[in-house]
Design an enzyme around this catalytic site. Structure first.
Site, PDB file in Angstrom:
ATOM      1  N   LYS A  15       0.854  -1.196   0.000  1.00 60.87           N
ATOM      2  CA  LYS A  15       0.000   0.000   0.000  1.00 60.87           C
ATOM      3  C   LYS A  15       0.889   1.245   0.000  1.00 60.87           C
ATOM      4  O   LYS A  15       1.912   1.282   0.685  1.00 60.87           O
ATOM      5  CB  LYS A  15      -0.905  -0.025   1.237  1.00 60.87           C
ATOM      6  CG  LYS A  15      -1.938   1.096   1.284  1.00 60.87           C
ATOM      7  CD  LYS A  15      -2.841   0.928   2.515  1.00 60.87           C
ATOM      8  CE  LYS A  15      -3.922   1.997   2.571  1.00 60.87           C
ATOM      9  NZ  LYS A  15      -4.814   1.834   3.738  1.00 60.87           N
TER      10      LYS A  15
ATOM     11  N   SER B 127      -9.705   1.794   2.674  1.00 59.64           N
ATOM     12  CA  SER B 127      -8.817   2.507   1.790  1.00 59.64           C
ATOM     13  C   SER B 127      -7.762   1.641   1.114  1.00 59.64           C
ATOM     14  O   SER B 127      -7.140   2.091   0.151  1.00 59.64           O
ATOM     15  CB  SER B 127      -8.124   3.626   2.571  1.00 59.64           C
ATOM     16  OG  SER B 127      -7.300   3.083   3.594  1.00 59.64           O
TER      17      SER B 127
ATOM     18  N   SER C 164      -9.907  -0.449   6.911  1.00 59.04           N
ATOM     19  CA  SER C 164      -9.300  -0.339   5.583  1.00 59.04           C
ATOM     20  C   SER C 164      -8.570  -1.561   5.051  1.00 59.04           C
ATOM     21  O   SER C 164      -8.230  -1.599   3.876  1.00 59.04           O
ATOM     22  CB  SER C 164      -8.345   0.845   5.532  1.00 59.04           C
ATOM     23  OG  SER C 164      -9.091   2.023   5.340  1.00 59.04           O
TER      24      SER C 164
END
Ligand code: GLN
Length: 486
Positions: free
Chosen positions: A79, A154, A178
């Site tokens: 990420k 996210s 997330s």
């Protein structure tokens, strides 16, 4: 050998160990597939092909010298809020568009130490604020199961990439859901470890008392393998616990007979999709068949405050954490100003997206003199009550089982104009971060061609119990074998 990109970590490891494949072959095949499909999925912020191939060569050399661990030579996507030295880290924000970290996050150091391979960085909601990856300042990511739908957020890039085999595994971060919510939306396994289990050093901070890094993987065994590497004390993150890290794979084979599970009714919220409810009930009955003892009538009455509490605490912490983006120290800097103050103001005005600004304003308001007691302090008190409620529940139950989200994935654009609707997609995941306990989302059904996630929540540092239950369920059901069409 064909379709190497489809392998799990444990399958790749076996082939690498038996010298049936090399990391160069595995990485090349995965990169090739990634480059073929990512034009449609858009899971990647940065593809670091050359970097990955170098790392794969180094991994093969290590393997040749007899040095192989389960993640050695296995390609991953990270990420874009975790620092990899020398690799652009944008946090999907314009304000960090050209930020090249001069250091590695702790989790990255650990993965490098066992010669894992990084394919690049995954798209996300800007500063991890969002539930659909539509808040990326660059582009939205698409759900591989239905390109018109969001992958969740996210960590949507990480989840979508793993679901469509663009990477063998990925790392995400979870402040209020997330990792788990996108894992649920994309049909992969996603774990938010206990707060303090994994170091946050080198993770771009959103809300420091809630943030936690964790794995997104194709199955539960892989989740345990990644946890084995990334967990543990780090003297540069004083919130990490100085506790021994177990071998999480040992938990997998344990029988779940007699484990007591609670089903808290507050998580089956109004507005929940009836098909998701049915899928969950069927999944929980499966756990019962496998020997778990289910209490269907558990109540955690403070759950209803979790969303409100989260949206005071997380923005408050974010407003403090994001003050550092002033155009002086990092990233984007507005240069055409007459005064320093104007430069700072314009840097933030042009550097941050709408949702980030909304959070900073909310947080600044909640922390301001006169409102601090009414909002922030009150929220902290309710946080303690929520935490105590979980502690009480875990005196009776080994784990709690809930949906990961009240619905399956939704259409791109459907909720972007209504932040409240967007916030609601995390009602089942937020309380877990507030309490600091661990939880995992695993695939537990399909509704209208989209995956359903089941969330299993455990005591502080009881990740093993979660993996034990998740593995037993996975082995008894077909969901983890389902793949979106390429
Ligand atoms: N969707 C939640 C938010 O927008 C949670 C995000 C996260 O876990 N990083 O804050």
């Amino acid at each position: 050998m064909q379709d190497l990109h489809r392998l799990t970590i444990h399958e790749s490891h076996k082939l690498l160990k038996d010298k049936k494949i090399s990391s160069v072959e595995l990485t090349e095949a995965t990169l090739k597939h990634l480059n073929e499909v990512d034009g449609k999925i858009r899971a990647c912020m940065t593809v670091a092909g050359e970097y990955a191939m170098q790392a794969a060569k180094a991994a093969d050399k290590a393997i040749g010298a007899g040095k192989i661990e389960p993640l050695t030579g296995v390609p991953a996507l990270i990420k874009d809020n975790m620092c990899i030295r020398g690799m652009r880290t944008t946090c999907s924000s314009k304000i960090l568009e050209n930020f090249i970290p001069p250091y590695d996050a702790n989790v990255i150091e650990k993965l490098k130490a066992c010669n894992s391979v990084f394919l690049g960085k995954a798209n996300m909601d800007e500063f991890a604020m969002g539930s659909s990856t539509e808040n990326s300042a660059y582009f939205a990511t698409h759900n591989p199961w239905n390109l018109d739908c969001v992958p969740g957020g996210s960590s949507g890039g990480s989840a979508a990439a793993v679901a469509i085999d663009e990477a063998i595994y990925a790392l995400g971060s979870d402040t209020g859901g997330s990792i788990r919510q996108p894992a649920g939306f994309c049909g992969v396994v996603g774990m938010k470890p206990t707060y303090g289990r994994v170091s946050r050093y080198g993770l771009v901070a959103f809300a420091s008392s809630l943030d936690q890094i964790g794995p997104l993987t194709k199955d539960v065994t892989d989740c345990a393998l990644v946890m084995n590497v990334i967990s543990g004390h780090d003297k540069r993150d004083s919130t990490t616990a100085n506790l021994p890290v177990p071998d999480y794979t040992r938990a997998l084979k344990k029988d779940i007979k007699g484990l007591k599970l609670g089903v808290p009714k507050e998580y089956f919220v109004e507005g929940m999709q009836p098909e998701v409810r049915l899928a969950l009930e069927t999944a929980i009955k499966k756990l019962e068949e496998l020997g778990a003892v289910i209490d269907w009538d558990v109540s955690l009455p403070h759950t209803k405050y979790a969303l409100a509490i989260y949206y005071i605490l997380a923005p408050s912490e974010a407003s403090a954490n994001l003050a550092r983006y002033d155009g002086v120290k990092y990233g984007y800097s507005y240069r055409d100003a007459d005064t320093m103050w104007e430069a700072m103001e314009k840097t933030k005005q042009f550097g941050f997206g709408a949702e980030v600004k909304r959070r900073i304003m909310l947080g600044t308001y909640a922390l301001s003199a006169g409102y601090y007691d009414a909002y922030y302090l009150k929220a902290q008190k309710v946080r303690t009550l929520i935490k105590q409620e979980f502690e009480e529940a875990f005196k009776k139950y080994d784990a709690l089982v809930t949906p990961t989200s009240p619905t399956v994935s939704f259409k791109i654009g459907e909720k972007t104009d209504d932040p409240m609707q967007m916030y609601l997609s995390d009602v089942c995941t937020l309380p877990i971060n507030i309490a600091g306990v661990p939880a995992v989302s695993i695939p537990a059904g399909m509704v209208n061609g989209l995956p359903v996630g089941m969330q299993i929540i455990g005591r502080h540092f009881a990740e093993e119990t979660l993996l034990q239950l998740a593995y037993a369920y996975e082995q008894a059901t077909p969901w983890h074998t389902k793949k979106p069409a390429v």
